[in-house]
Design an enzyme around this catalytic site. Structure first.
Site: not given
Length: 270
Positions: A2-3
């Site tokens: 996840p960014e």
């Protein structure tokens, strides 16, 4: 992994269900995450009210009256609001039971995430040295230009450094550099102020668009059996090696930088 846009989407998804809620119970099934979950976490949290759910870089803050829970999703973590009595799955490591009857549930198959306690989150060693948020007023081309002077590192590595600016992950670095017309291997210290202004705006536009697209997945944060339905992204270069450049139609090239895929156009990016 996840960014920043996915983490911000997570924050927006869980915040309405958590803010203002009293924590009535804490269940830690597996404390062995990237760092051990504090042994006294339940003692600290039970009876406290979650005042706000905030984000700093890729960290989520559950802000209580007595301190803050710092949550990182790691490489495979996710947070869900469980509004029924769904039993925990194999990798559901932590539950916060809320006064509403809902549960905030943390799932992390690879256990690279973290749940930590801080009396003052901004002073925690993981947080204190972070650079500015890319969507904040403090972030601009002038900041990048000043920080880059004398730097021999490639510009792609430079903008992915969380001490320079947070949240510019590999995908978003590829996209922003293409929009700004800058070759990913160009030395950071050899780029002009004007080009850094274009790059800062490209970073801001790329991340803003990704967060906006993530809004369509907010419904996935309640009673989902799987991971977040992270949004499909409209990517200009990343993952399109060999395909025509969106601007000049020359085939896009790929190189490896720090063991990460870097896709660019040899004509449009200088």
């Amino acid at each position: 992994m996840p960014e920043l846009p996915e983490v911000e989407t997570t924050r927006r998804g869980i915040a309405p269900h958590c803010e203002g809620q009293t924590i009535t119970g804490v269940t830690v099934r597996n404390p062995s995450l990237r760092w051990p979950v504090p042994e006294d976490l339940a003692q600290r949290l039970e009876g406290q009210v979650i005042r706000t759910v905030d984000r700093r870089a890729k960290y989520l803050f559950l802000n209580l009256d007595g301190g803050t829970v710092i949550v990182h999703l790691g490489m495979s973590g996710s947070l869900r609001i469980i509004a029924d009595d769904s039993p925990p799955m194999t990798h559901d490591h932590i539950d916060l039971q809320l006064q509403s009857g809902a549960t905030l549930r943390f799932n992390d198959p690879r256990r690279f995430g973290c749940w930590l306690w801080a009396d003052r989150a901004t002073e925690h060693p993981l947080i204190a040295s972070l650079g500015p948020e890319p969507l904040s007023p403090e972030f601009n081309g002038g900041l990048l230009f000043r920080a880059s002077r004398g730097k021999q590192t490639p510009v792609k590595s430079f903008i992915m450094d969380n001490h320079v600016v947070v949240g510019v992950g590999n995908i978003y670095a590829n996209e922003a550099l293409f929009k700004a017309g800058i070759h990913p291997r160009r030395k950071a210290g050899r780029i002009s102020a004007d080009r850094y202004h274009r790059l800062a705006e490209a970073i801001r536009e790329t991340l803003s668009a990704a967060i906006l697209m993530g809004g369509t997945t907010l419904r996935d944060f309640v009673n989902s059996d799987g991971k977040p339905g992270y949004f499909a992204q409209s990517l200009l270069v990343y993952g399109r090696t060999g395909q025509p450049c969106p601007d000049c139609e020359r085939p896009l090239k790929e190189i490896r930088m720090n063991n990460r895929a870097t896709v660019y156009c040899s004509r449009c990016q200088r």
